[in-house]
Design a protein around this motif. Sequence first.
Motif, PDB file in Angstrom:
ATOM      1  N   SER A 170       0.830  -1.203   0.000  1.00  0.00           N
ATOM      2  CA  SER A 170       0.000   0.000   0.000  1.00  0.00           C
ATOM      3  C   SER A 170       0.867   1.256   0.000  1.00  0.00           C
ATOM      4  N   HIS A 171       2.022   1.159   0.663  1.00  0.00           N
ATOM      5  CA  HIS A 171       2.940   2.288   0.675  1.00  0.00           C
ATOM      6  C   HIS A 171       3.458   2.574  -0.744  1.00  0.00           C
ATOM      7  N   GLU A 172       3.840   1.519  -1.452  1.00  0.00           N
ATOM      8  CA  GLU A 172       4.366   1.686  -2.811  1.00  0.00           C
ATOM      9  C   GLU A 172       3.305   2.206  -3.776  1.00  0.00           C
ATOM     10  N   LEU A 173       2.046   1.780  -3.565  1.00  0.00           N
ATOM     11  CA  LEU A 173       0.975   2.239  -4.457  1.00  0.00           C
ATOM     12  C   LEU A 173       0.699   3.722  -4.266  1.00  0.00           C
ATOM     13  N   LYS A 174       1.016   4.222  -3.080  1.00  0.00           N
ATOM     14  CA  LYS A 174       0.694   5.620  -2.805  1.00  0.00           C
ATOM     15  C   LYS A 174       1.503   6.602  -3.637  1.00  0.00           C
ATOM     16  N   THR A 175       2.721   6.224  -4.004  1.00  0.00           N
ATOM     17  CA  THR A 175       3.552   7.160  -4.766  1.00  0.00           C
ATOM     18  C   THR A 175       2.941   7.465  -6.140  1.00  0.00           C
ATOM     19  N   PRO A 176       2.652   6.435  -6.977  1.00  0.00           N
ATOM     20  CA  PRO A 176       2.002   6.766  -8.258  1.00  0.00           C
ATOM     21  C   PRO A 176       0.611   7.376  -8.065  1.00  0.00           C
ATOM     22  N   LEU A 177      -0.058   6.981  -6.987  1.00  0.00           N
ATOM     23  CA  LEU A 177      -1.385   7.539  -6.734  1.00  0.00           C
ATOM     24  C   LEU A 177      -1.278   9.043  -6.419  1.00  0.00           C
ATOM     25  N   THR A 178      -0.265   9.404  -5.668  1.00  0.00           N
ATOM     26  CA  THR A 178      -0.050  10.815  -5.340  1.00  0.00           C
ATOM     27  C   THR A 178       0.144  11.615  -6.622  1.00  0.00           C
ATOM     28  N   ALA A 179       0.998  11.081  -7.516  1.00  0.00           N
ATOM     29  CA  ALA A 179       1.254  11.793  -8.775  1.00  0.00           C
ATOM     30  C   ALA A 179      -0.022  11.869  -9.611  1.00  0.00           C
ATOM     31  N   SER A 180      -0.769  10.741  -9.721  1.00  0.00           N
ATOM     32  CA  SER A 180      -2.002  10.743 -10.538  1.00  0.00           C
ATOM     33  C   SER A 180      -2.985  11.785 -10.034  1.00  0.00           C
TER      34      SER A 180
ATOM     35  N   LYS B   4      11.573  31.179  -2.489  1.00  0.00           N
ATOM     36  CA  LYS B   4      12.281  30.071  -3.121  1.00  0.00           C
ATOM     37  C   LYS B   4      12.017  28.802  -2.301  1.00  0.00           C
ATOM     38  N   ILE B   5      11.492  27.793  -2.970  1.00  0.00           N
ATOM     39  CA  ILE B   5      11.208  26.536  -2.270  1.00  0.00           C
ATOM     40  C   ILE B   5      12.098  25.429  -2.820  1.00  0.00           C
ATOM     41  N   LEU B   6      12.760  24.711  -1.912  1.00  0.00           N
ATOM     42  CA  LEU B   6      13.528  23.537  -2.327  1.00  0.00           C
ATOM     43  C   LEU B   6      12.702  22.293  -1.989  1.00  0.00           C
ATOM     44  N   ALA B   7      12.314  21.563  -3.043  1.00  0.00           N
ATOM     45  CA  ALA B   7      11.542  20.333  -2.830  1.00  0.00           C
ATOM     46  C   ALA B   7      12.469  19.132  -3.007  1.00  0.00           C
ATOM     47  N   VAL B   8      12.561  18.273  -1.985  1.00  0.00           N
ATOM     48  CA  VAL B   8      13.407  17.081  -2.078  1.00  0.00           C
ATOM     49  C   VAL B   8      12.502  15.855  -2.120  1.00  0.00           C
ATOM     50  N   GLU B   9      12.436  15.255  -3.304  1.00  0.00           N
ATOM     51  CA  GLU B   9      11.492  14.155  -3.553  1.00  0.00           C
ATOM     52  C   GLU B   9      12.114  13.272  -4.632  1.00  0.00           C
ATOM     53  N   ASP B  10      12.064  11.943  -4.447  1.00  0.00           N
ATOM     54  CA  ASP B  10      12.753  11.085  -5.412  1.00  0.00           C
ATOM     55  C   ASP B  10      11.877  10.586  -6.552  1.00  0.00           C
ATOM     56  N   ASP B  11      10.568  10.818  -6.478  1.00  0.00           N
ATOM     57  CA  ASP B  11       9.708  10.337  -7.569  1.00  0.00           C
ATOM     58  C   ASP B  11       9.581  11.415  -8.650  1.00  0.00           C
ATOM     59  N   PRO B  12       9.990  11.103  -9.903  1.00  0.00           N
ATOM     60  CA  PRO B  12       9.991  12.132 -10.949  1.00  0.00           C
ATOM     61  C   PRO B  12       8.594  12.663 -11.264  1.00  0.00           C
ATOM     62  N   ASP B  53      10.491  14.947   1.497  1.00  0.00           N
ATOM     63  CA  ASP B  53       9.988  13.578   1.631  1.00  0.00           C
ATOM     64  C   ASP B  53      10.831  12.929   2.736  1.00  0.00           C
ATOM     65  N   ILE B  54      10.294  11.896   3.389  1.00  0.00           N
ATOM     66  CA  ILE B  54      11.116  11.233   4.414  1.00  0.00           C
ATOM     67  C   ILE B  54      11.976  10.151   3.780  1.00  0.00           C
ATOM     68  N   SER B  55      11.309   9.240   3.053  1.00  0.00           N
ATOM     69  CA  SER B  55      12.042   8.103   2.503  1.00  0.00           C
ATOM     70  C   SER B  55      12.757   8.520   1.210  1.00  0.00           C
ATOM     71  N   GLU B 105       0.398  14.048   4.666  1.00  0.00           N
ATOM     72  CA  GLU B 105       0.391  12.666   4.165  1.00  0.00           C
ATOM     73  C   GLU B 105       0.150  12.635   2.661  1.00  0.00           C
ATOM     74  N   LYS B 106       0.888  11.764   1.978  1.00  0.00           N
ATOM     75  CA  LYS B 106       0.625  11.521   0.556  1.00  0.00           C
ATOM     76  C   LYS B 106      -0.408  10.418   0.441  1.00  0.00           C
ATOM     77  N   PRO B 107      -1.297  10.397  -0.524  1.00  0.00           N
ATOM     78  CA  PRO B 107      -1.531  11.474  -1.479  1.00  0.00           C
ATOM     79  C   PRO B 107      -2.109  12.692  -0.760  1.00  0.00           C
TER      80      PRO B 107
END
Lengths: 391, 126
Positions: A170-180, B4-12, B53-55, B105-107
Amino acid sequence: MQPTLLAPARPIRVLLVDDDRTDVELVQRHLRVMPGYPAEVEVASNESEVFKRLESELSFDAVLLDYHLADTTGMLVFQRMRSQGFDIPVILLTDKGNEVLAVRCLQIGMSDYIPKCSANPNSLRRALMNAAEKAHLRKQLEEKQRRIELTLASLRARNDEIQSFYHTLSHELKTPLTASKEFVSILLDGLQGELNADQRESLERVHACCSQMTRLLNDILDATRLETGKLSVDPRKASAIAVADQALANCSTAAARAGVNLVLKAERTVGQAWFDPERILQVLTNLLHNAIKYSARGEEVALILSRKADSRELRVSVQDHGPGIAPEDQPRVFERLYQVKSSDTAIHGGLGIGLYLCREIVRLHGREIELESVPGQGSTFTFHLAIGDKQ
Amino acid sequence: MSFKILAVEDDPDINKTLKIRLQAAGYTVIQAEDGLQGLLSCLRHRPDLLLLDISLPAGDGFSIIERMREHHPETKDIPFVIFTASRRPELKARALELGAAAFIEKPFDSKELLRAIHDALQPTTA
Protein backbone atom coordinates in the motif's frame (compact mmCIF):
# COMPACT_ATOMS: atom_id res chain seq x y z
CA MET A 1 -3.31 -50.68 33.99
CA GLN A 2 -1.31 -53.32 32.07
CA PRO A 3 1.92 -51.92 30.69
CA THR A 4 1.74 -51.82 26.94
CA LEU A 5 5.36 -51.04 26.29
CA LEU A 6 7.32 -54.05 25.06
CA ALA A 7 10.49 -55.16 26.82
CA PRO A 8 13.39 -53.00 25.63
CA ALA A 9 15.98 -54.29 23.16
CA ARG A 10 18.77 -53.71 25.67
CA PRO A 11 18.79 -54.28 29.43
CA ILE A 12 17.13 -51.51 31.39
CA ARG A 13 19.69 -49.40 33.27
CA VAL A 14 18.69 -48.72 36.88
CA LEU A 15 20.34 -46.52 39.48
CA LEU A 16 19.57 -47.94 42.92
CA VAL A 17 19.96 -45.40 45.73
CA ASP A 18 20.05 -46.95 49.20
CA ASP A 19 22.48 -46.88 52.13
CA ASP A 20 21.41 -50.18 53.69
CA ARG A 21 23.66 -53.00 52.36
CA THR A 22 21.10 -55.71 53.07
CA ASP A 23 18.34 -53.86 51.27
CA VAL A 24 20.67 -53.13 48.35
CA GLU A 25 21.52 -56.81 47.95
CA LEU A 26 17.89 -57.86 48.22
CA VAL A 27 16.63 -55.36 45.63
CA GLN A 28 19.56 -56.12 43.31
CA ARG A 29 18.68 -59.81 43.48
CA HIS A 30 15.04 -59.06 42.58
CA LEU A 31 16.11 -56.83 39.70
CA ARG A 32 18.41 -59.47 38.25
CA VAL A 33 15.59 -62.01 37.95
CA MET A 34 12.76 -59.80 36.67
CA PRO A 35 10.94 -62.05 34.15
CA GLY A 36 11.74 -61.06 30.55
CA TYR A 37 13.14 -57.71 31.63
CA PRO A 38 16.91 -57.78 32.13
CA ALA A 39 18.38 -54.95 34.19
CA GLU A 40 21.83 -53.48 34.75
CA VAL A 41 22.11 -51.96 38.20
CA GLU A 42 24.42 -49.26 39.55
CA VAL A 43 24.34 -48.43 43.23
CA ALA A 44 24.73 -45.11 45.04
CA SER A 45 24.57 -44.85 48.81
CA ASN A 46 24.44 -41.09 49.33
CA GLU A 47 23.49 -37.88 47.59
CA SER A 48 26.87 -36.98 46.18
CA GLU A 49 27.25 -40.46 44.69
CA VAL A 50 23.81 -40.09 43.08
CA PHE A 51 24.88 -36.97 41.21
CA LYS A 52 28.30 -38.41 40.38
CA ARG A 53 26.54 -41.33 38.68
CA LEU A 54 23.94 -39.13 36.99
CA GLU A 55 26.61 -36.80 35.64
CA SER A 56 28.73 -39.71 34.36
CA GLU A 57 28.53 -41.02 30.82
CA LEU A 58 26.00 -43.67 31.87
CA SER A 59 22.42 -42.88 31.01
CA PHE A 60 19.84 -44.36 33.36
CA ASP A 61 16.34 -45.43 32.43
CA ALA A 62 15.07 -45.23 36.01
CA VAL A 63 16.10 -44.44 39.57
CA LEU A 64 14.99 -46.56 42.52
CA LEU A 65 15.30 -44.17 45.42
CA ASP A 66 15.18 -45.09 49.11
CA TYR A 67 13.28 -42.60 51.25
CA HIS A 68 15.61 -42.82 54.27
CA LEU A 69 19.15 -41.90 53.44
CA ALA A 70 21.87 -41.17 56.01
CA ASP A 71 22.44 -37.55 54.97
CA THR A 72 19.11 -36.64 53.38
CA THR A 73 15.72 -37.97 52.22
CA GLY A 74 14.58 -39.40 48.88
CA MET A 75 12.26 -36.40 48.46
CA LEU A 76 15.09 -33.89 48.67
CA VAL A 77 17.30 -35.90 46.32
CA PHE A 78 14.42 -36.08 43.84
CA GLN A 79 13.80 -32.34 44.00
CA ARG A 80 17.50 -31.62 43.47
CA MET A 81 17.53 -34.00 40.48
CA ARG A 82 14.65 -32.16 38.86
CA SER A 83 16.05 -28.74 39.59
CA GLN A 84 19.30 -29.81 37.89
CA GLY A 85 17.41 -31.01 34.84
CA PHE A 86 17.60 -34.80 35.36
CA ASP A 87 14.14 -35.94 34.27
CA ILE A 88 14.70 -39.70 34.61
CA PRO A 89 11.69 -41.59 36.06
CA VAL A 90 12.05 -42.06 39.82
CA ILE A 91 10.42 -44.78 41.94
CA LEU A 92 10.46 -44.26 45.70
CA LEU A 93 11.29 -47.19 48.00
CA THR A 94 10.14 -47.04 51.61
CA ASP A 95 10.45 -49.26 54.64
CA LYS A 96 6.75 -49.79 54.98
CA GLY A 97 3.52 -48.66 53.46
CA ASN A 98 2.71 -45.01 54.07
CA GLU A 99 -0.14 -43.61 52.02
CA VAL A 100 0.52 -39.98 52.87
CA LEU A 101 4.06 -40.36 51.61
CA ALA A 102 2.81 -42.22 48.52
CA VAL A 103 0.46 -39.39 47.59
CA ARG A 104 3.14 -36.78 48.29
CA CYS A 105 5.72 -38.51 46.09
CA LEU A 106 3.30 -38.75 43.17
CA GLN A 107 2.26 -35.13 43.67
CA ILE A 108 5.81 -33.87 43.29
CA GLY A 109 6.23 -35.87 40.10
CA MET A 110 7.72 -39.25 40.98
CA SER A 111 6.63 -42.12 38.80
CA ASP A 112 5.76 -44.65 41.48
CA TYR A 113 6.13 -45.82 45.04
CA ILE A 114 6.99 -49.32 46.38
CA PRO A 115 7.16 -50.39 50.04
CA LYS A 116 10.27 -52.57 50.42
CA CYS A 117 8.21 -55.28 52.10
CA SER A 118 6.25 -55.78 48.88
CA ALA A 119 9.22 -55.44 46.53
CA ASN A 120 9.72 -58.57 44.42
CA PRO A 121 10.78 -59.21 40.82
CA ASN A 122 7.21 -58.79 39.55
CA SER A 123 6.33 -55.61 41.44
CA LEU A 124 9.65 -54.03 40.49
CA ARG A 125 9.24 -55.05 36.88
CA ARG A 126 5.74 -53.61 36.76
CA ALA A 127 6.83 -50.34 38.38
CA LEU A 128 9.84 -49.99 36.06
CA MET A 129 7.81 -50.75 32.95
CA ASN A 130 5.11 -48.29 34.01
CA ALA A 131 7.71 -45.64 34.70
CA ALA A 132 9.37 -46.27 31.33
CA GLU A 133 6.03 -46.00 29.58
CA LYS A 134 5.11 -42.81 31.39
CA ALA A 135 8.48 -41.33 30.50
CA HIS A 136 8.02 -42.40 26.91
CA LEU A 137 4.54 -40.83 26.72
CA ARG A 138 5.82 -37.67 28.35
CA LYS A 139 8.63 -37.43 25.80
CA GLN A 140 6.11 -37.91 22.98
CA LEU A 141 3.91 -35.21 24.44
CA GLU A 142 6.86 -32.86 24.78
CA GLU A 143 7.86 -33.57 21.21
CA LYS A 144 4.33 -32.81 20.04
CA GLN A 145 4.25 -29.61 22.07
CA ARG A 146 7.61 -28.62 20.63
CA ARG A 147 6.29 -29.22 17.12
CA ILE A 148 3.14 -27.22 17.82
CA GLU A 149 5.27 -24.36 19.11
CA LEU A 150 7.48 -24.51 16.04
CA THR A 151 4.45 -24.51 13.76
CA LEU A 152 2.97 -21.62 15.70
CA ALA A 153 6.21 -19.65 15.46
CA SER A 154 6.44 -20.26 11.74
CA LEU A 155 2.79 -19.22 11.27
CA ARG A 156 3.46 -16.07 13.25
CA ALA A 157 6.51 -15.31 11.13
CA ARG A 158 4.46 -15.92 7.98
CA ASN A 159 1.71 -13.65 9.25
CA ASP A 160 4.28 -10.92 9.96
CA GLU A 161 5.62 -11.35 6.42
CA ILE A 162 2.13 -11.01 4.95
CA GLN A 163 1.38 -7.96 7.08
CA SER A 164 4.65 -6.40 6.09
CA PHE A 165 3.96 -7.19 2.43
CA TYR A 166 0.57 -5.44 2.62
CA HIS A 167 2.22 -2.52 4.30
CA THR A 168 4.89 -2.22 1.60
CA LEU A 169 2.33 -2.76 -1.14
CA SER A 170 0.00 0.00 0.00
CA HIS A 171 2.94 2.29 0.67
CA GLU A 172 4.37 1.69 -2.81
CA LEU A 173 0.98 2.24 -4.46
CA LYS A 174 0.69 5.62 -2.80
CA THR A 175 3.55 7.16 -4.77
CA PRO A 176 2.00 6.77 -8.26
CA LEU A 177 -1.38 7.54 -6.73
CA THR A 178 -0.05 10.81 -5.34
CA ALA A 179 1.25 11.79 -8.78
CA SER A 180 -2.00 10.74 -10.54
CA LYS A 181 -4.20 12.65 -8.14
CA GLU A 182 -2.02 15.74 -8.36
CA PHE A 183 -1.83 15.71 -12.19
CA VAL A 184 -5.62 15.49 -12.28
CA SER A 185 -6.07 18.31 -9.82
CA ILE A 186 -3.59 20.44 -11.81
CA LEU A 187 -5.86 19.95 -14.84
CA LEU A 188 -9.01 20.56 -12.78
CA ASP A 189 -7.55 23.77 -11.39
CA GLY A 190 -7.03 24.98 -14.96
CA LEU A 191 -3.24 25.23 -14.59
CA GLN A 192 -2.77 23.75 -18.04
CA GLY A 193 -5.62 25.38 -19.88
CA GLU A 194 -9.38 25.67 -19.83
CA LEU A 195 -11.51 22.50 -19.70
CA ASN A 196 -14.88 21.96 -21.28
CA ALA A 197 -17.74 20.61 -19.15
CA ASP A 198 -17.30 16.98 -20.26
CA GLN A 199 -13.57 17.03 -19.63
CA ARG A 200 -14.14 18.54 -16.22
CA GLU A 201 -16.71 15.93 -15.29
CA SER A 202 -14.43 13.06 -16.41
CA LEU A 203 -11.51 14.45 -14.48
CA GLU A 204 -13.64 15.00 -11.39
CA ARG A 205 -14.51 11.32 -11.54
CA VAL A 206 -10.83 10.37 -11.81
CA HIS A 207 -10.12 12.61 -8.86
CA ALA A 208 -12.88 10.96 -6.80
CA CYS A 209 -11.50 7.54 -7.75
CA CYS A 210 -8.04 8.58 -6.56
CA SER A 211 -9.54 9.70 -3.25
CA GLN A 212 -11.35 6.40 -2.89
CA MET A 213 -8.15 4.46 -3.60
CA THR A 214 -6.35 6.56 -1.02
CA ARG A 215 -8.98 5.71 1.56
CA LEU A 216 -8.80 1.99 0.76
CA LEU A 217 -5.01 1.97 0.94
CA ASN A 218 -5.08 3.78 4.26
CA ASP A 219 -7.60 1.27 5.56
CA ILE A 220 -5.30 -1.60 4.53
CA LEU A 221 -2.30 0.09 6.12
CA ASP A 222 -4.22 0.71 9.33
CA ALA A 223 -5.65 -2.82 9.42
CA THR A 224 -2.15 -4.28 9.17
CA ARG A 225 -0.98 -1.91 11.89
CA LEU A 226 -3.91 -3.07 14.03
CA GLU A 227 -2.95 -6.71 13.47
CA THR A 228 0.56 -6.05 14.65
CA GLY A 229 -0.61 -3.92 17.57
CA LYS A 230 0.96 -0.78 16.15
CA LEU A 231 -2.17 1.28 15.59
CA SER A 232 -2.67 3.79 18.36
CA VAL A 233 -4.86 6.80 19.03
CA ASP A 234 -3.84 10.16 20.41
CA PRO A 235 -6.96 11.45 22.19
CA ARG A 236 -7.08 15.14 22.98
CA LYS A 237 -9.64 17.90 23.44
CA ALA A 238 -11.12 18.55 20.01
CA SER A 239 -14.19 19.99 18.34
CA ALA A 240 -16.71 17.32 17.39
CA ILE A 241 -18.53 19.66 15.01
CA ALA A 242 -15.34 20.47 13.11
CA VAL A 243 -14.59 16.77 12.62
CA ALA A 244 -18.20 16.08 11.61
CA ASP A 245 -18.08 18.90 9.04
CA GLN A 246 -14.83 17.54 7.63
CA ALA A 247 -16.30 14.00 7.42
CA LEU A 248 -19.30 15.34 5.50
CA ALA A 249 -17.01 17.26 3.17
CA ASN A 250 -15.00 14.07 2.56
CA CYS A 251 -18.18 12.27 1.48
CA SER A 252 -19.96 15.01 -0.42
CA THR A 253 -18.77 13.91 -3.87
CA ALA A 254 -19.76 10.29 -3.26
CA ALA A 255 -23.16 11.39 -1.89
CA ALA A 256 -23.81 13.68 -4.85
CA ARG A 257 -22.95 10.92 -7.29
CA ALA A 258 -25.25 8.45 -5.51
CA GLY A 259 -28.04 11.04 -5.30
CA VAL A 260 -28.05 10.68 -1.52
CA ASN A 261 -28.94 13.58 0.72
CA LEU A 262 -26.20 13.97 3.31
CA VAL A 263 -27.15 15.91 6.44
CA LEU A 264 -25.58 16.88 9.76
CA LYS A 265 -27.98 16.98 12.68
CA ALA A 266 -26.15 18.50 15.57
CA GLU A 267 -26.95 20.56 18.58
CA ARG A 268 -24.44 23.39 18.29
CA THR A 269 -23.89 23.08 22.05
CA VAL A 270 -22.10 19.76 21.73
CA GLY A 271 -18.77 21.56 22.00
CA GLN A 272 -15.53 19.75 22.60
CA ALA A 273 -14.93 16.15 23.43
CA TRP A 274 -11.93 13.95 24.24
CA PHE A 275 -10.83 12.03 21.13
CA ASP A 276 -8.26 11.63 18.36
CA PRO A 277 -9.66 13.88 15.62
CA GLU A 278 -7.80 12.20 12.72
CA ARG A 279 -8.92 8.73 13.76
CA ILE A 280 -12.53 9.68 14.53
CA LEU A 281 -12.65 11.49 11.19
CA GLN A 282 -11.60 8.19 9.63
CA VAL A 283 -14.38 6.35 11.51
CA LEU A 284 -17.04 8.88 10.48
CA THR A 285 -15.86 8.95 6.86
CA ASN A 286 -15.98 5.17 6.75
CA LEU A 287 -19.44 4.97 8.33
CA LEU A 288 -20.81 7.68 6.02
CA HIS A 289 -19.34 6.06 2.91
CA ASN A 290 -20.87 2.76 3.97
CA ALA A 291 -24.26 4.37 4.57
CA ILE A 292 -24.13 6.13 1.17
CA LYS A 293 -23.14 2.88 -0.53
CA TYR A 294 -26.22 1.09 0.80
CA SER A 295 -28.69 3.96 0.22
CA ALA A 296 -30.97 4.37 -2.75
CA ARG A 297 -31.17 7.57 -4.80
CA GLY A 298 -33.20 10.20 -2.95
CA GLU A 299 -32.65 8.70 0.50
CA GLU A 300 -31.12 10.56 3.42
CA VAL A 301 -27.96 9.72 5.35
CA ALA A 302 -27.59 11.59 8.63
CA LEU A 303 -24.68 12.23 10.94
CA ILE A 304 -26.19 12.98 14.33
CA LEU A 305 -24.35 14.52 17.28
CA SER A 306 -26.30 14.80 20.51
CA ARG A 307 -25.76 15.18 24.20
CA LYS A 308 -28.22 14.62 26.99
CA ALA A 309 -28.53 17.54 29.39
CA ASP A 310 -26.63 16.10 32.36
CA SER A 311 -24.52 13.60 30.43
CA ARG A 312 -20.72 13.60 30.21
CA GLU A 313 -20.96 11.77 26.91
CA LEU A 314 -21.36 12.87 23.34
CA ARG A 315 -23.48 10.51 21.28
CA VAL A 316 -22.39 10.11 17.65
CA SER A 317 -24.62 8.28 15.16
CA VAL A 318 -24.63 7.60 11.45
CA GLN A 319 -28.08 6.73 10.20
CA ASP A 320 -29.26 5.46 6.85
CA HIS A 321 -32.60 4.26 5.44
CA GLY A 322 -31.14 1.53 3.28
CA PRO A 323 -31.95 -2.19 3.22
CA GLY A 324 -30.74 -2.76 6.80
CA ILE A 325 -28.84 -5.77 8.11
CA ALA A 326 -30.46 -9.10 9.01
CA PRO A 327 -30.33 -9.88 12.76
CA GLU A 328 -28.17 -12.96 12.18
CA ASP A 329 -25.56 -10.89 10.30
CA GLN A 330 -25.47 -8.03 12.80
CA PRO A 331 -22.95 -9.52 15.26
CA ARG A 332 -20.54 -10.29 12.43
CA VAL A 333 -20.45 -7.06 10.42
CA PHE A 334 -17.54 -5.72 12.50
CA GLU A 335 -15.40 -8.77 11.87
CA ARG A 336 -12.34 -8.37 9.73
CA LEU A 337 -12.88 -9.32 6.07
CA TYR A 338 -16.58 -9.99 6.68
CA GLN A 339 -19.02 -9.22 3.90
CA VAL A 340 -22.70 -9.77 4.54
CA LYS A 341 -23.21 -11.89 1.44
CA SER A 342 -20.71 -13.27 -1.00
CA SER A 343 -22.54 -11.38 -3.72
CA ASP A 344 -22.08 -8.26 -1.61
CA THR A 345 -18.50 -7.72 -2.69
CA ALA A 346 -19.54 -7.85 -6.33
CA ILE A 347 -22.40 -5.38 -5.90
CA HIS A 348 -21.04 -2.92 -3.37
CA GLY A 349 -17.29 -3.47 -3.48
CA GLY A 350 -15.19 -2.79 -0.43
CA LEU A 351 -12.55 -4.74 1.40
CA GLY A 352 -14.51 -5.83 4.44
CA ILE A 353 -12.20 -3.96 6.77
CA GLY A 354 -13.95 -0.60 7.10
CA LEU A 355 -16.29 -1.50 9.96
CA TYR A 356 -13.58 -3.60 11.61
CA LEU A 357 -11.33 -0.54 11.66
CA CYS A 358 -14.19 1.63 12.97
CA ARG A 359 -14.81 -0.77 15.85
CA GLU A 360 -11.13 -1.02 16.74
CA ILE A 361 -10.53 2.74 16.63
CA VAL A 362 -13.57 3.31 18.87
CA ARG A 363 -12.24 0.57 21.18
CA LEU A 364 -8.89 2.32 21.33
CA HIS A 365 -10.92 5.22 22.76
CA GLY A 366 -12.25 2.81 25.40
CA ARG A 367 -15.75 2.65 23.88
CA GLU A 368 -17.85 0.27 21.80
CA ILE A 369 -19.62 0.91 18.55
CA GLU A 370 -23.22 -0.32 18.40
CA LEU A 371 -25.47 -1.24 15.55
CA GLU A 372 -29.25 -0.96 15.43
CA SER A 373 -30.82 -2.19 12.26
CA VAL A 374 -34.23 -3.28 11.03
CA PRO A 375 -34.27 -5.00 7.66
CA GLY A 376 -36.09 -2.79 5.19
CA GLN A 377 -35.84 0.30 7.40
CA GLY A 378 -32.14 1.09 7.60
CA SER A 379 -29.20 0.97 9.98
CA THR A 380 -27.80 3.23 12.68
CA PHE A 381 -24.23 2.95 13.95
CA THR A 382 -23.64 4.68 17.28
CA PHE A 383 -20.74 5.33 19.61
CA HIS A 384 -20.02 7.70 22.47
CA LEU A 385 -17.14 10.03 23.20
CA ALA A 386 -16.21 11.51 26.55
CA ILE A 387 -16.86 15.20 27.04
CA GLY A 388 -14.30 17.20 28.96
CA ASP A 389 -10.63 16.86 29.56
CA LYS A 390 -10.16 13.11 29.64
CA GLN A 391 -11.87 9.75 29.27
CA MET B 1 10.65 38.73 -5.34
CA SER B 2 9.09 35.32 -5.00
CA PHE B 3 9.82 32.83 -2.27
CA LYS B 4 12.28 30.07 -3.12
CA ILE B 5 11.21 26.54 -2.27
CA LEU B 6 13.53 23.54 -2.33
CA ALA B 7 11.54 20.33 -2.83
CA VAL B 8 13.41 17.08 -2.08
CA GLU B 9 11.49 14.16 -3.55
CA ASP B 10 12.75 11.09 -5.41
CA ASP B 11 9.71 10.34 -7.57
CA PRO B 12 9.99 12.13 -10.95
CA ASP B 13 6.20 12.30 -11.46
CA ILE B 14 5.53 13.83 -8.08
CA ASN B 15 8.42 16.21 -8.78
CA LYS B 16 6.79 17.32 -12.00
CA THR B 17 3.44 17.98 -10.26
CA LEU B 18 5.22 19.92 -7.51
CA LYS B 19 6.97 22.10 -10.03
CA ILE B 20 3.74 22.94 -11.89
CA ARG B 21 1.76 23.48 -8.71
CA LEU B 22 4.31 25.58 -6.85
CA GLN B 23 5.25 27.70 -9.86
CA ALA B 24 1.57 28.36 -10.55
CA ALA B 25 1.28 29.56 -6.96
CA GLY B 26 4.08 32.04 -7.64
CA TYR B 27 7.01 30.29 -5.99
CA THR B 28 10.46 29.71 -7.39
CA VAL B 29 11.09 25.97 -7.32
CA ILE B 30 14.40 24.17 -6.88
CA GLN B 31 14.37 20.39 -6.86
CA ALA B 32 16.60 17.64 -5.54
CA GLU B 33 16.13 13.89 -5.74
CA ASP B 34 18.08 12.51 -2.81
CA GLY B 35 19.22 13.42 0.66
CA LEU B 36 22.74 14.45 -0.27
CA GLN B 37 21.68 16.56 -3.25
CA GLY B 38 19.03 18.10 -1.04
CA LEU B 39 21.58 19.11 1.57
CA LEU B 40 24.02 20.55 -0.99
CA SER B 41 21.23 22.36 -2.80
CA CYS B 42 20.02 23.85 0.43
CA LEU B 43 23.48 25.19 1.26
CA ARG B 44 23.98 26.57 -2.24
CA HIS B 45 20.55 28.12 -2.83
CA ARG B 46 19.48 29.08 0.69
CA PRO B 47 15.76 28.49 0.01
CA ASP B 48 13.03 30.17 2.02
CA LEU B 49 11.41 26.81 2.69
CA LEU B 50 12.18 23.10 2.42
CA LEU B 51 9.61 20.56 1.31
CA LEU B 52 10.95 17.15 2.30
CA ASP B 53 9.99 13.58 1.63
CA ILE B 54 11.12 11.23 4.41
CA SER B 55 12.04 8.10 2.50
CA LEU B 56 14.86 9.17 0.16
CA PRO B 57 18.04 7.65 -1.22
CA ALA B 58 21.32 8.94 0.24
CA GLY B 59 19.95 10.24 3.53
CA ASP B 60 16.29 10.58 4.49
CA GLY B 61 14.42 13.84 4.99
CA PHE B 62 15.13 13.87 8.72
CA SER B 63 18.84 13.42 8.22
CA ILE B 64 18.95 16.51 5.98
CA ILE B 65 17.54 18.58 8.84
CA GLU B 66 19.81 16.93 11.41
CA ARG B 67 22.95 17.46 9.36
CA MET B 68 22.03 21.06 8.65
CA ARG B 69 21.47 21.69 12.34
CA GLU B 70 24.72 20.05 13.30
CA HIS B 71 27.10 21.47 10.71
CA HIS B 72 25.40 24.54 9.28
CA PRO B 73 23.73 26.48 12.07
CA GLU B 74 23.16 29.41 9.70
CA THR B 75 20.40 27.34 8.04
CA LYS B 76 18.55 26.60 11.26
CA ASP B 77 15.77 29.13 10.65
CA ILE B 78 14.68 27.76 7.27
CA PRO B 79 11.18 26.36 7.84
CA PHE B 80 10.44 22.87 6.53
CA VAL B 81 7.36 20.86 5.64
CA ILE B 82 7.46 17.05 5.69
CA PHE B 83 5.38 15.07 3.23
CA THR B 84 5.35 11.29 3.23
CA ALA B 85 3.37 8.21 2.19
CA SER B 86 3.77 6.73 5.64
CA ARG B 87 1.02 6.81 8.24
CA ARG B 88 3.27 5.97 11.15
CA PRO B 89 2.47 8.36 14.01
CA GLU B 90 6.04 8.09 15.30
CA LEU B 91 7.25 9.75 12.08
CA LYS B 92 4.83 12.60 12.57
CA ALA B 93 5.94 12.94 16.19
CA ARG B 94 9.59 13.01 15.11
CA ALA B 95 8.88 15.59 12.40
CA LEU B 96 7.15 17.90 14.85
CA GLU B 97 9.87 17.34 17.42
CA LEU B 98 12.47 18.44 14.86
CA GLY B 99 10.38 21.56 14.32
CA ALA B 100 8.50 20.78 11.09
CA ALA B 101 6.01 23.49 10.18
CA ALA B 102 3.62 20.80 8.91
CA PHE B 103 3.38 17.06 8.32
CA ILE B 104 1.43 16.15 5.21
CA GLU B 105 0.39 12.67 4.17
CA LYS B 106 0.63 11.52 0.56
CA PRO B 107 -1.53 11.47 -1.48
CA PHE B 108 -2.01 15.04 -0.36
CA ASP B 109 -4.68 17.58 -1.04
CA SER B 110 -2.98 20.37 -2.99
CA LYS B 111 -4.93 23.06 -1.13
CA GLU B 112 -3.69 21.64 2.15
CA LEU B 113 -0.10 21.59 0.87
CA LEU B 114 -0.28 25.19 -0.41
CA ARG B 115 -1.85 26.36 2.84
CA ALA B 116 0.88 24.67 4.90
CA ILE B 117 3.59 26.27 2.74
CA HIS B 118 1.92 29.66 2.90
CA ASP B 119 1.59 29.50 6.68
CA ALA B 120 5.19 28.31 7.15
CA LEU B 121 6.47 31.29 5.13
CA GLN B 122 4.71 33.86 7.30
CA PRO B 123 7.24 35.76 9.39
CA THR B 124 6.93 34.76 13.03
CA THR B 125 5.96 37.56 15.35
CA ALA B 126 7.82 36.05 18.29
